[in-house]
Design a protein around this motif. Sequence first.
Motif, PDB file in Angstrom:
ATOM      1  N   PHE A  84       0.828  -1.208   0.000  1.00 39.16           N
ATOM      2  CA  PHE A  84       0.000   0.000   0.000  1.00 39.16           C
ATOM      3  C   PHE A  84       0.866   1.263   0.000  1.00 39.16           C
ATOM      4  CE2 PHE A  84      -1.336   3.451   2.784  1.00 39.16           C
ATOM      5  CZ  PHE A  84      -2.268   4.036   1.941  1.00 39.16           C
ATOM      6  N   VAL A  85       1.877   1.280   0.859  1.00 41.95           N
ATOM      7  CA  VAL A  85       2.716   2.476   0.979  1.00 41.95           C
ATOM      8  C   VAL A  85       3.436   2.756  -0.341  1.00 41.95           C
ATOM      9  CG1 VAL A  85       4.685   3.514   2.177  1.00 41.95           C
ATOM     10  CG2 VAL A  85       2.990   2.212   3.473  1.00 41.95           C
ATOM     11  N   LYS A  86       3.950   1.705  -0.971  1.00 45.97           N
ATOM     12  CA  LYS A  86       4.640   1.888  -2.261  1.00 45.97           C
ATOM     13  C   LYS A  86       3.672   2.414  -3.325  1.00 45.97           C
ATOM     14  CE  LYS A  86       8.621  -1.139  -1.984  1.00 45.97           C
ATOM     15  NZ  LYS A  86       8.662  -1.686  -0.637  1.00 45.97           N
ATOM     16  N   SER A  87       2.466   1.871  -3.303  1.00 44.66           N
ATOM     17  CA  SER A  87       1.450   2.307  -4.254  1.00 44.66           C
ATOM     18  C   SER A  87       1.080   3.774  -4.026  1.00 44.66           C
ATOM     19  CB  SER A  87       0.226   1.393  -4.118  1.00 44.66           C
ATOM     20  OG  SER A  87      -0.938   2.052  -4.515  1.00 44.66           O
ATOM     21  N   LEU A  88       0.912   4.138  -2.764  1.00 46.75           N
ATOM     22  CA  LEU A  88       0.557   5.525  -2.457  1.00 46.75           C
ATOM     23  C   LEU A  88       1.688   6.473  -2.842  1.00 46.75           C
ATOM     24  CD1 LEU A  88      -1.513   7.486  -1.224  1.00 46.75           C
ATOM     25  CD2 LEU A  88      -0.323   7.227   0.954  1.00 46.75           C
ATOM     26  N   ASN A  89       2.938   6.023  -2.657  1.00 47.98           N
ATOM     27  CA  ASN A  89       4.087   6.857  -3.009  1.00 47.98           C
ATOM     28  C   ASN A  89       4.016   7.251  -4.496  1.00 47.98           C
ATOM     29  OD1 ASN A  89       7.520   6.732  -1.800  1.00 47.98           O
ATOM     30  ND2 ASN A  89       6.616   8.150  -3.224  1.00 47.98           N
ATOM     31  N   VAL A  90       3.726   6.264  -5.319  1.00 45.59           N
ATOM     32  CA  VAL A  90       3.593   6.529  -6.760  1.00 45.59           C
ATOM     33  C   VAL A  90       2.436   7.491  -7.009  1.00 45.59           C
ATOM     34  CG1 VAL A  90       3.045   5.482  -8.995  1.00 45.59           C
ATOM     35  CG2 VAL A  90       4.593   4.298  -7.418  1.00 45.59           C
ATOM     36  N   THR A  91       1.314   7.222  -6.355  1.00 42.66           N
ATOM     37  CA  THR A  91       0.122   8.059  -6.541  1.00 42.66           C
ATOM     38  C   THR A  91       0.371   9.509  -6.131  1.00 42.66           C
ATOM     39  OG1 THR A  91      -1.335   6.161  -6.243  1.00 42.66           O
ATOM     40  CG2 THR A  91      -2.300   8.324  -5.858  1.00 42.66           C
ATOM     41  N   LEU A  92       1.008   9.684  -4.990  1.00 38.46           N
ATOM     42  CA  LEU A  92       1.272  11.051  -4.522  1.00 38.46           C
ATOM     43  C   LEU A  92       2.205  11.787  -5.487  1.00 38.46           C
ATOM     44  CD1 LEU A  92       1.782  10.439  -0.694  1.00 38.46           C
ATOM     45  CD2 LEU A  92      -0.159  11.600  -1.781  1.00 38.46           C
ATOM     46  N   ASN A  93       3.218  11.080  -5.985  1.00 33.88           N
ATOM     47  CA  ASN A  93       4.150  11.719  -6.907  1.00 33.88           C
ATOM     48  C   ASN A  93       3.438  12.156  -8.185  1.00 33.88           C
ATOM     49  OD1 ASN A  93       5.929  11.024  -4.930  1.00 33.88           O
ATOM     50  ND2 ASN A  93       7.292   9.819  -6.206  1.00 33.88           N
ATOM     51  N   LEU A  94       2.515  11.318  -8.629  1.00 29.50           N
ATOM     52  CA  LEU A  94       1.738  11.676  -9.821  1.00 29.50           C
ATOM     53  C   LEU A  94       0.748  12.792  -9.512  1.00 29.50           C
ATOM     54  CD1 LEU A  94       0.972   8.110 -11.219  1.00 29.50           C
ATOM     55  CD2 LEU A  94       2.450   9.839 -12.277  1.00 29.50           C
ATOM     56  N   ALA A  95       0.092  12.688  -8.344  1.00 26.62           N
ATOM     57  CA  ALA A  95      -0.944  13.653  -7.986  1.00 26.62           C
ATOM     58  C   ALA A  95      -0.382  15.062  -7.851  1.00 26.62           C
ATOM     59  CB  ALA A  95      -1.625  13.236  -6.684  1.00 26.62           C
ATOM     60  N   MET A  96       0.857  15.148  -7.340  1.00 25.95           N
ATOM     61  CA  MET A  96       1.406  16.478  -7.058  1.00 25.95           C
ATOM     62  C   MET A  96       2.619  16.807  -7.901  1.00 25.95           C
ATOM     63  SD  MET A  96       0.856  16.678  -2.970  1.00 25.95           S
ATOM     64  CE  MET A  96      -0.255  15.473  -2.294  1.00 25.95           C
ATOM     65  N   ASP A  97       2.967  15.921  -8.833  1.00 26.78           N
ATOM     66  CA  ASP A  97       4.120  16.135  -9.695  1.00 26.78           C
ATOM     67  C   ASP A  97       5.347  16.517  -8.864  1.00 26.78           C
ATOM     68  OD1 ASP A  97       5.507  16.197 -12.038  1.00 26.78           O
ATOM     69  OD2 ASP A  97       4.964  18.255 -12.541  1.00 26.78           O
ATOM     70  N   TYR A  98       5.710  15.615  -7.967  1.00 28.19           N
ATOM     71  CA  TYR A  98       6.738  15.921  -6.961  1.00 28.19           C
ATOM     72  C   TYR A  98       7.417  14.613  -6.595  1.00 28.19           C
ATOM     73  CZ  TYR A  98       8.405  18.714  -2.905  1.00 28.19           C
ATOM     74  OH  TYR A  98       9.129  19.417  -1.993  1.00 28.19           O
ATOM     75  N   ASN A  99       8.683  14.702  -6.156  1.00 30.19           N
ATOM     76  CA  ASN A  99       9.412  13.463  -5.864  1.00 30.19           C
ATOM     77  C   ASN A  99       9.420  13.118  -4.377  1.00 30.19           C
ATOM     78  OD1 ASN A  99      10.094  12.726  -8.515  1.00 30.19           O
ATOM     79  ND2 ASN A  99      11.741  14.257  -8.509  1.00 30.19           N
ATOM     80  N   PHE A 100       8.273  12.732  -3.872  1.00 35.59           N
ATOM     81  CA  PHE A 100       8.222  12.274  -2.483  1.00 35.59           C
ATOM     82  C   PHE A 100       8.931  10.928  -2.358  1.00 35.59           C
ATOM     83  CE2 PHE A 100       4.121  14.649  -2.719  1.00 35.59           C
ATOM     84  CZ  PHE A 100       4.380  15.573  -1.708  1.00 35.59           C
ATOM     85  N   VAL A 101       9.535  10.713  -1.193  1.00 37.66           N
ATOM     86  CA  VAL A 101       9.990   9.366  -0.829  1.00 37.66           C
ATOM     87  C   VAL A 101       9.370   9.052   0.521  1.00 37.66           C
ATOM     88  CG1 VAL A 101      11.945   7.879  -0.299  1.00 37.66           C
ATOM     89  CG2 VAL A 101      12.174   9.648  -2.059  1.00 37.66           C
ATOM     90  N   ILE A 102       8.561   8.002   0.567  1.00 34.26           N
ATOM     91  CA  ILE A 102       7.965   7.612   1.854  1.00 34.26           C
ATOM     92  C   ILE A 102       8.884   6.595   2.522  1.00 34.26           C
ATOM     93  CG2 ILE A 102       5.953   6.673   3.041  1.00 34.26           C
ATOM     94  CD1 ILE A 102       4.214   7.419   0.700  1.00 34.26           C
ATOM     95  N   HIS A 103       9.348   6.942   3.712  1.00 31.88           N
ATOM     96  CA  HIS A 103      10.220   6.044   4.485  1.00 31.88           C
ATOM     97  C   HIS A 103       9.410   5.314   5.553  1.00 31.88           C
ATOM     98  CE1 HIS A 103      13.937   7.915   2.902  1.00 31.88           C
ATOM     99  NE2 HIS A 103      13.194   9.001   2.854  1.00 31.88           N
ATOM    100  N   THR A 104       9.626   4.017   5.655  1.00 29.81           N
ATOM    101  CA  THR A 104       8.923   3.202   6.661  1.00 29.81           C
ATOM    102  C   THR A 104       9.952   2.388   7.447  1.00 29.81           C
ATOM    103  OG1 THR A 104       8.645   1.468   4.991  1.00 29.81           O
ATOM    104  CG2 THR A 104       6.803   2.969   5.288  1.00 29.81           C
ATOM    105  N   PRO A 105      10.695   3.054   8.322  1.00 24.66           N
ATOM    106  CA  PRO A 105      11.810   2.355   8.999  1.00 24.66           C
ATOM    107  C   PRO A 105      11.373   1.144   9.829  1.00 24.66           C
ATOM    108  CG  PRO A 105      11.553   4.619   9.828  1.00 24.66           C
ATOM    109  CD  PRO A 105      10.631   4.486   8.679  1.00 24.66           C
ATOM    110  N   LEU A 106      10.105   1.068  10.182  1.00 22.41           N
ATOM    111  CA  LEU A 106       9.668  -0.043  11.037  1.00 22.41           C
ATOM    112  C   LEU A 106       8.966  -1.154  10.270  1.00 22.41           C
ATOM    113  CD1 LEU A 106       8.090   1.955  14.014  1.00 22.41           C
ATOM    114  CD2 LEU A 106      10.502   1.535  13.517  1.00 22.41           C
TER     115      LEU A 106
END
Length: 220
Positions: A139-161
Amino acid sequence: MDKKALVVLSGGQDSTTCLFWAIERFGKENTAAIGFDYGQRHKAELVCAEKICADVGIEFEIVETPIINQLSPNSLTREDIPVEKEKPEGTPPNTFVEGRNLLFLSYAAIYAKTHGMTELVTGVCETDFSGYPDCRDMFVKSLNVTLNLAMDYNFVIHTPLMWLTKADTWELADKLGILDIVYNETLTCYNGIIGEGCGDCPACFLRKRGYDEYMKRKEN
Ligand code: ZN
Protein backbone atom coordinates in the motif's frame (compact mmCIF):
# COMPACT_ATOMS: atom_id res chain seq x y z
CA MET A 1 20.60 20.91 -0.87
CA ASP A 2 19.75 18.91 2.23
CA LYS A 3 16.67 16.75 2.09
CA LYS A 4 13.89 17.81 4.41
CA ALA A 5 11.77 15.27 6.23
CA LEU A 6 8.27 15.32 7.67
CA VAL A 7 7.40 12.67 10.26
CA VAL A 8 3.81 11.59 10.84
CA LEU A 9 3.79 11.66 14.63
CA SER A 10 1.06 10.33 16.91
CA GLY A 11 2.94 10.36 20.19
CA GLY A 12 3.05 6.56 20.32
CA GLN A 13 6.03 4.23 20.50
CA ASP A 14 6.37 3.62 16.77
CA SER A 15 6.08 7.13 15.39
CA THR A 16 8.26 8.55 18.17
CA THR A 17 10.99 6.06 17.30
CA CYS A 18 10.59 7.17 13.67
CA LEU A 19 10.99 10.81 14.68
CA PHE A 20 14.42 10.12 16.17
CA TRP A 21 15.33 7.87 13.23
CA ALA A 22 14.60 10.85 10.95
CA ILE A 23 16.57 13.24 13.13
CA GLU A 24 19.59 10.94 12.93
CA ARG A 25 19.24 10.46 9.20
CA PHE A 26 18.29 13.94 7.98
CA GLY A 27 19.47 16.15 10.84
CA LYS A 28 17.39 17.98 13.40
CA GLU A 29 17.31 21.17 11.37
CA ASN A 30 15.84 19.27 8.42
CA THR A 31 13.17 17.37 10.35
CA ALA A 32 9.64 18.44 11.28
CA ALA A 33 6.57 16.55 12.46
CA ILE A 34 2.86 16.58 11.79
CA GLY A 35 0.08 15.14 13.96
CA PHE A 36 -3.64 14.63 13.38
CA ASP A 37 -6.49 15.43 15.69
CA TYR A 38 -9.31 13.19 14.40
CA GLY A 39 -11.37 13.15 17.55
CA GLN A 40 -9.40 10.32 19.13
CA ARG A 41 -10.51 9.62 22.68
CA HIS A 42 -7.09 10.30 24.02
CA LYS A 43 -5.80 13.71 23.11
CA ALA A 44 -3.03 12.83 25.54
CA GLU A 45 -1.16 11.22 22.65
CA LEU A 46 -0.92 14.55 20.86
CA VAL A 47 0.19 16.16 24.11
CA CYS A 48 2.95 13.52 24.30
CA ALA A 49 3.97 14.30 20.73
CA GLU A 50 3.97 18.02 21.40
CA LYS A 51 6.15 17.65 24.48
CA ILE A 52 8.65 15.37 22.77
CA CYS A 53 8.98 17.81 19.86
CA ALA A 54 9.33 20.80 22.16
CA ASP A 55 12.00 19.01 24.23
CA VAL A 56 14.06 18.13 21.18
CA GLY A 57 13.39 21.42 19.34
CA ILE A 58 11.38 20.15 16.38
CA GLU A 59 8.51 21.97 14.73
CA PHE A 60 5.19 20.16 15.23
CA GLU A 61 2.00 20.98 13.36
CA ILE A 62 -1.34 19.59 14.50
CA VAL A 63 -3.96 19.28 11.78
CA GLU A 64 -7.63 18.84 12.63
CA THR A 65 -9.30 16.03 10.69
CA PRO A 66 -12.71 15.51 12.37
CA ILE A 67 -13.99 14.24 9.02
CA ILE A 68 -12.39 10.85 9.73
CA ASN A 69 -14.67 10.28 12.70
CA GLN A 70 -17.67 11.57 10.83
CA LEU A 71 -17.12 9.10 8.00
CA SER A 72 -16.12 6.07 10.06
CA PRO A 73 -16.95 6.00 13.78
CA ASN A 74 -14.80 3.48 15.67
CA SER A 75 -13.69 2.48 19.12
CA LEU A 76 -10.73 4.88 19.14
CA THR A 77 -12.95 7.88 18.61
CA ARG A 78 -16.25 6.94 20.21
CA GLU A 79 -16.78 6.55 23.93
CA ASP A 80 -19.78 4.30 23.33
CA ILE A 81 -17.85 1.74 21.26
CA PRO A 82 -15.64 -0.32 23.58
CA VAL A 83 -12.22 -1.54 22.40
CA GLU A 84 -12.44 -5.26 21.63
CA LYS A 85 -10.07 -7.41 23.60
CA GLU A 86 -10.14 -10.27 21.17
CA LYS A 87 -9.75 -9.50 17.50
CA PRO A 88 -12.45 -11.16 15.41
CA GLU A 89 -11.08 -13.79 13.02
CA GLY A 90 -10.33 -12.49 9.52
CA THR A 91 -11.33 -8.87 10.05
CA PRO A 92 -9.45 -5.89 11.44
CA PRO A 93 -10.23 -5.06 15.10
CA ASN A 94 -12.72 -2.31 15.84
CA THR A 95 -9.86 0.08 16.61
CA PHE A 96 -9.37 0.22 12.86
CA VAL A 97 -10.03 3.62 11.34
CA GLU A 98 -10.91 3.06 7.70
CA GLY A 99 -8.44 4.76 5.35
CA ARG A 100 -6.59 6.54 8.12
CA ASN A 101 -3.07 6.10 6.81
CA LEU A 102 -4.21 6.90 3.29
CA LEU A 103 -5.56 10.23 4.49
CA PHE A 104 -2.78 11.02 6.96
CA LEU A 105 -0.04 10.42 4.41
CA SER A 106 -1.92 12.41 1.79
CA TYR A 107 -2.40 15.35 4.14
CA ALA A 108 1.23 15.07 5.21
CA ALA A 109 2.31 15.11 1.56
CA ILE A 110 0.36 18.30 0.87
CA TYR A 111 1.92 19.97 3.89
CA ALA A 112 5.37 18.66 2.97
CA LYS A 113 5.29 19.95 -0.58
CA THR A 114 4.07 23.35 0.61
CA HIS A 115 7.09 23.49 2.91
CA GLY A 116 9.67 22.14 0.45
CA MET A 117 10.01 18.75 2.09
CA THR A 118 10.35 15.57 0.05
CA GLU A 119 10.89 12.84 2.65
CA LEU A 120 7.82 11.49 4.43
CA VAL A 121 8.39 9.22 7.42
CA THR A 122 5.73 6.94 8.88
CA GLY A 123 5.80 4.27 11.57
CA VAL A 124 3.51 1.81 9.82
CA CYS A 125 4.57 -1.79 10.19
CA GLU A 126 3.54 -4.99 8.50
CA THR A 127 5.12 -7.41 10.95
CA ASP A 128 3.10 -6.92 14.11
CA PHE A 129 0.20 -5.31 12.35
CA SER A 130 -3.32 -6.07 13.49
CA GLY A 131 -4.83 -6.60 10.06
CA TYR A 132 -4.87 -2.96 8.98
CA PRO A 133 -4.63 -3.00 5.19
CA ASP A 134 -3.12 0.47 4.96
CA CYS A 135 -0.13 -0.57 7.07
CA ARG A 136 1.13 -2.88 4.35
CA ASP A 137 4.30 -2.22 2.39
CA MET A 138 2.48 -2.72 -0.92
CA PHE A 139 0.00 0.00 0.00
CA VAL A 140 2.72 2.48 0.98
CA LYS A 141 4.64 1.89 -2.26
CA SER A 142 1.45 2.31 -4.25
CA LEU A 143 0.56 5.52 -2.46
CA ASN A 144 4.09 6.86 -3.01
CA VAL A 145 3.59 6.53 -6.76
CA THR A 146 0.12 8.06 -6.54
CA LEU A 147 1.27 11.05 -4.52
CA ASN A 148 4.15 11.72 -6.91
CA LEU A 149 1.74 11.68 -9.82
CA ALA A 150 -0.94 13.65 -7.99
CA MET A 151 1.41 16.48 -7.06
CA ASP A 152 4.12 16.13 -9.69
CA TYR A 153 6.74 15.92 -6.96
CA ASN A 154 9.41 13.46 -5.86
CA PHE A 155 8.22 12.27 -2.48
CA VAL A 156 9.99 9.37 -0.83
CA ILE A 157 7.96 7.61 1.85
CA HIS A 158 10.22 6.04 4.48
CA THR A 159 8.92 3.20 6.66
CA PRO A 160 11.81 2.36 9.00
CA LEU A 161 9.67 -0.04 11.04
CA MET A 162 7.99 -1.89 8.18
CA TRP A 163 9.70 -5.25 8.77
CA LEU A 164 10.55 -4.88 12.45
CA THR A 165 8.87 -6.74 15.28
CA LYS A 166 7.90 -4.78 18.39
CA ALA A 167 11.07 -6.11 20.04
CA ASP A 168 13.14 -4.85 17.08
CA THR A 169 11.50 -1.44 17.41
CA TRP A 170 12.56 -1.28 21.06
CA GLU A 171 16.05 -2.24 19.94
CA LEU A 172 16.07 0.58 17.38
CA ALA A 173 14.96 3.03 20.08
CA ASP A 174 17.81 1.80 22.27
CA LYS A 175 20.33 2.22 19.46
CA LEU A 176 19.07 5.75 18.89
CA GLY A 177 19.59 6.43 22.61
CA ILE A 178 15.94 7.16 23.30
CA LEU A 179 14.78 4.04 25.14
CA ASP A 180 13.82 6.08 28.22
CA ILE A 181 11.90 8.67 26.21
CA VAL A 182 9.94 6.00 24.37
CA TYR A 183 9.32 3.98 27.53
CA ASN A 184 8.16 6.88 29.68
CA GLU A 185 6.87 9.62 27.41
CA THR A 186 4.91 7.93 24.65
CA LEU A 187 1.33 6.76 24.63
CA THR A 188 0.30 3.50 22.99
CA CYS A 189 -2.41 2.39 25.42
CA TYR A 190 -6.00 2.41 24.16
CA ASN A 191 -7.06 3.52 27.63
CA GLY A 192 -4.96 6.65 27.44
CA ILE A 193 -2.35 5.88 30.08
CA ILE A 194 1.10 7.27 29.24
CA GLY A 195 4.26 5.16 29.51
CA GLU A 196 3.63 1.67 30.83
CA GLY A 197 -0.10 1.99 30.09
CA CYS A 198 -3.03 0.10 31.60
CA GLY A 199 -1.39 -3.28 30.97
CA ASP A 200 -4.72 -4.72 29.91
CA CYS A 201 -5.57 -3.54 26.38
CA PRO A 202 -4.26 -5.10 23.13
CA ALA A 203 -1.87 -2.19 22.51
CA CYS A 204 -0.35 -2.52 25.99
CA PHE A 205 -0.04 -6.27 25.53
CA LEU A 206 1.91 -5.93 22.28
CA ARG A 207 4.07 -3.14 23.62
CA LYS A 208 5.00 -5.02 26.80
CA ARG A 209 5.56 -8.32 25.03
CA GLY A 210 7.97 -6.59 22.63
CA TYR A 211 9.78 -4.82 25.44
CA ASP A 212 10.22 -7.99 27.48
CA GLU A 213 11.43 -9.85 24.42
CA TYR A 214 14.01 -7.16 23.65
CA MET A 215 15.21 -7.00 27.27
CA LYS A 216 15.71 -10.77 27.25
CA ARG A 217 17.62 -10.53 23.98
CA LYS A 218 19.78 -7.74 25.38
CA GLU A 219 20.71 -9.75 28.47
CA ASN A 220 21.95 -12.69 26.43
ZN1 ZN B 1 -3.55 -0.15 27.74
